[in-house]
Design a protein around this motif. Structure first.
Motif, short mmCIF file in Angstrom:
data_model
loop_
_atom_site.label_atom_id
_atom_site.label_comp_id
_atom_site.label_asym_id
_atom_site.label_seq_id
_atom_site.Cartn_x
_atom_site.Cartn_y
_atom_site.Cartn_z
N LYS A 1 1.43 5.18 -0.19
CA LYS A 1 0.87 6.53 -0.05
C LYS A 1 1.68 7.47 -0.93
CE LYS A 1 -0.23 9.89 3.59
NZ LYS A 1 -0.32 10.04 5.05
N MET B 1 -3.68 6.86 -2.35
CA MET B 1 -3.11 5.59 -1.90
C MET B 1 -3.24 4.61 -3.07
SD MET B 1 -1.86 4.42 1.07
CE MET B 1 -2.67 4.88 2.59
N LYS C 1 0.86 -1.20 0.00
CA LYS C 1 0.00 0.00 0.00
C LYS C 1 0.88 1.24 0.00
CE LYS C 1 -4.58 -1.09 1.68
NZ LYS C 1 -4.97 -1.53 0.37
N SER D 1 -2.37 0.65 -4.55
CA SER D 1 -1.94 -0.70 -4.17
C SER D 1 -0.95 -1.25 -5.18
CB SER D 1 -3.15 -1.64 -4.10
OG SER D 1 -4.00 -1.21 -3.07
#
Ligand SMILES: [Mn+2]
Length: 335
Positions: free
Chosen positions: A281, A313, A279, A315
């Motif tokens: 940011k 954000m 993940k 993935s």
């Protein structure tokens, strides 16, 4: 004074007047504009005789903000922990969509609670009957100053401190695009009321830890450039965060991208941090919001923000995310 604020002020005041108990909530990874706008609104509503609760929301309130007047009264609960049945009005500040209130689960507003949204981010489709979106303003706190003026609320030291610190931070110290003569005039009015405004700033900015500096060091060491050297991306992996002992990055990701603007040839900069495995940011800044609107870039990945400062954000592994960003930036911008 924005005509939108003038137009919306009576309708929002009508919502406030009919409410008994009002809920305010800081947004995820709160910045001083989020915390300052919630606290200033709390003091303003209390001066109108309302019962007001501010909850911290998803994230902890950074220690550096705990000296803002009223901060110690922020209730240590997120949106899903508080009993919503206790409130008949929810005023959402510095947030332009329900999914920005919490990232923990889908936010559903019960029919027993009215919703008012006040924000300066790029507008998304209105989700409430009473919303005040003024995206020409550099901070939600600046909207609140005008709103309180329209309402006839007396700006005392508690309100002034919170409004000032939100405006100061969201304008990058009164220099980002969107900062206007009105911003300076309002700031001037506020510093007249605040007991010691330089202390207010200093306590917030100079309350870091050695790990903060180590984080910036790691991020700046890992910068790569793309698209002719005009897109610069820094990266901090999850393993780096663990090694540095950093559990909460607070405002450091945004701080990294802001400082990366210092390099003349980097027109678009992004600070990427792997918050948990897979993940990432991402915080972007643009030197030229007209040519390189970074809110469009983040919206492509489900994020949002302003033309010159936006976040999302994403993935994937760090390499995958970098590849996606570079490909999308190449498609969007003439670089
Ligand atoms: Mn803001």
């Amino acid at each position: 004074m924005s005509p939108i604020i003038k137009e919306k002020a009576p309708a929002i005041l009508a919502e406030v007047n009919k409410a008994k108990s009002i809920l305010l909530c800081c947004h995820p990874s709160p910045d001083p504009d989020s915390v300052g706008s919630c606290l200033a609104m709390k003091f303003a509503l209390e001066s109108l005789g309302k019962k007001v609760t501010v909850i911290k929301g998803d994230s902890e309130i950074p220690e550096a903000f705990m000296h803002f007047p009223g901060a110690t009264d922020i209730v240590d609960m997120n949106f899903f922990e508080i009993n919503l049945a206790e409130f008949d009005l929810f005023i959402v500040l510095d947030v332009n969509a329900l999914d920005r209130i919490s990232l923990l689960a889908p936010v559903v507003i019960p029919s027993t609670m009215d919703l008012v949204m006040i924000d300066h981010h790029q507008p998304k489709p209105a989700i409430t009957n009473v919303s005040l979106i003024e995206s020409t303003y550099p901070a939600t706190c600046q909207i609140l100053f005008d709103l309180f003026t329209e309402w006839g609320v007396k700006i005392d030291a508690n309100i002034a401190s919170n409004l000032f610190i939100g405006m100061y931070t969201d304008t990058g110290g009164f220099k980002y695009r969107g900062t206007s003569a009105s911003t300076y005039k309002i700031a001037s009015t506020l510093v007249d009321i605040i007991p010691d405004f330089t202390q207010l700033i200093s306590k917030m900015e100079n309350s870091g830890t050695p790990a903060d500096i180590a984080f910036y060091g790691k991020a700046y060491t890992n910068i790569k450039t793309y698209l002719g050297g005009h897109l610069a991306l820094s990266s901090v992996s999850y393993a780096d965060l663990v090694a540095l002992g950093i559990a909460d990055t607070g405002m450091k990701v945004a701080g990294t991208s802001s400082r990366m603007c210092a390099v003349a040839d980097w027109y678009i900069v992004g600070a990427l941090t792997e918050m948990e495995p897979g993940k990432i940011k991402c915080s972007f800044r643009s030197k030229d919001a007209v040519k390189y609107d970074v809110s469009i870039l983040t919206m492509e990945f489900g994020g949002g923000g302003h033309k010159n400062a936006a976040g999302v954000m994403i993935s994937g592994s760090m390499n995958e995310v970098v590849e996606k960003i570079v490909a999308k930036a190449k498609e969007l911008y003439n670089l």
